[in-house]
Structure formats: structure tokens, C-alpha cells
Design a protein around this motif. Structure first.
Motif, PDB file in Angstrom:
ATOM      1  N   ARG A  75     -15.805  13.496  -2.095  1.00  0.00           N
ATOM      2  CA  ARG A  75     -15.432  12.111  -2.003  1.00  0.00           C
ATOM      3  C   ARG A  75     -13.857  11.670  -2.469  1.00  0.00           C
ATOM      4  O   ARG A  75     -13.214  10.869  -1.599  1.00  0.00           O
ATOM      5  CB  ARG A  75     -16.295  11.201  -2.675  1.00  0.00           C
ATOM      6  CG  ARG A  75     -16.376   9.785  -2.612  1.00  0.00           C
ATOM      7  CD  ARG A  75     -17.534   8.976  -3.295  1.00  0.00           C
ATOM      8  NE  ARG A  75     -17.844   9.608  -4.460  1.00  0.00           N
ATOM      9  CZ  ARG A  75     -17.067   9.037  -5.812  1.00  0.00           C
ATOM     10  NH1 ARG A  75     -16.184   8.290  -5.725  1.00  0.00           N
ATOM     11  NH2 ARG A  75     -17.576   9.803  -6.976  1.00  0.00           N
ATOM     12  N   ASP A  79     -10.905  10.118  -0.064  1.00  0.00           N
ATOM     13  CA  ASP A  79     -10.222   8.670  -0.219  1.00  0.00           C
ATOM     14  C   ASP A  79      -8.897   9.222  -0.554  1.00  0.00           C
ATOM     15  O   ASP A  79      -8.029   8.421   0.047  1.00  0.00           O
ATOM     16  CB  ASP A  79     -10.881   8.376  -1.677  1.00  0.00           C
ATOM     17  CG  ASP A  79     -12.328   7.571  -1.591  1.00  0.00           C
ATOM     18  OD1 ASP A  79     -12.748   7.791  -0.300  1.00  0.00           O
ATOM     19  OD2 ASP A  79     -12.857   7.454  -2.520  1.00  0.00           O
ATOM     20  N   TYR A  83      -5.888   7.415   1.820  1.00  0.00           N
ATOM     21  CA  TYR A  83      -4.776   6.866   1.383  1.00  0.00           C
ATOM     22  C   TYR A  83      -3.348   7.399   2.107  1.00  0.00           C
ATOM     23  O   TYR A  83      -2.388   6.584   2.359  1.00  0.00           O
ATOM     24  CB  TYR A  83      -4.648   6.875  -0.097  1.00  0.00           C
ATOM     25  CG  TYR A  83      -3.531   5.894  -0.662  1.00  0.00           C
ATOM     26  CD1 TYR A  83      -3.797   4.471  -0.753  1.00  0.00           C
ATOM     27  CD2 TYR A  83      -2.581   6.346  -1.119  1.00  0.00           C
ATOM     28  CE1 TYR A  83      -2.861   3.844  -1.617  1.00  0.00           C
ATOM     29  CE2 TYR A  83      -1.484   5.827  -1.751  1.00  0.00           C
ATOM     30  CZ  TYR A  83      -1.705   4.454  -2.054  1.00  0.00           C
ATOM     31  OH  TYR A  83      -0.699   3.677  -2.508  1.00  0.00           O
TER      32      TYR A  83
END
Length: 110
Positions: A75, A79, A83
Motif C-alpha cells: 500500500r 501511494d 504521488y
């Protein structure tokens, strides 16, 4: 559902013998030995069923801790990559330098 959401099911399962499983199985077995020693029983010979039960319980908990750890790291990686895709200006490629350009010239002092 438990501790992990449904998206965690897409990850491959961890190996049966991983560091958390082996470590926690050893802790469970040593707990049974310590319990036998405290109660003044022969540590290795008495309560074999309890030793087996606590080692198996430790192995089971270690396996699921590793599963949760893999999900958490996946996870975080997802992420972070998202980004980076959304803000490419902050992650511009740097010019590649050779090792000779980085290292200062060597002048021995005598």
C-alpha cells in the motif's frame, strides 16, 4: 474482512517459512519450556502437546503478521508511486556523472 481489506487478497501469499513465523514459533515453544521449568517439570519431556500447540500458534500468528506487513508495504509503495506520477516536476531526472567527475583529485601530502 478481518484486519485487511479485500484489496489485500490480490497479493501473493507469503512463504510458509518466513522470519516472523519461525521466530514466533520459537517464542511459543520456549514459552512452553519456561512454563514447564517454572512448575518444576522436565522442560523437554512433559507437556509435549502444549509445546506443539504454542509453537503452532506462534507459527500461525507469524504468518498472518507477515501477510499484514506485505499488505502495508504494498500500500505504501502504491501511494508513493501514485504521488510520483502526479508530481513529476519534483522528481526530475538528474544528469548522470562519471565517478571521475565526482571524486576530487588526489594529491598526497608528504
Amino acid at each position: 474482512m478481518g484486519l485487511m481489506p479485500d484489496e489485500a487478497k490480490t497479493l501473493s501469499p507469503p512463504g510458509i517459512a518466513n522470519r516472523n513465523s519461525v521466530w514466533l514459533a520459537g517464542v511459543g515453544w520456549c514459552t512452553a519450556l519456561l512454563h514447564n521449568a517454572i512448575n518444576r517439570r522436565p522442560p523437554l519431556k512433559s507437556g509435549l502437546h502444549r509445546q506443539f500447540l504454542l509453537a503452532t500458534l506462534g507459527w500461525f500468528i507469524g504468518y498472518h503478521v507477515t501477510k499484514y506487513e506485505n499488505y502495508t508495504f504494498a500500500r505504501l509503495d502504491r501511494d508513493m508511486n501514485e504521488y510520483i506520477k502526479l508530481h513529476p516536476e519534483e522528481f526530475a531526472m538528474k544528469d548522470k556523472k562519471t565517478f571521475a567527475e565526482i571524486v576530487e583529485p588526489f594529491h598526497p601530502v608528504r
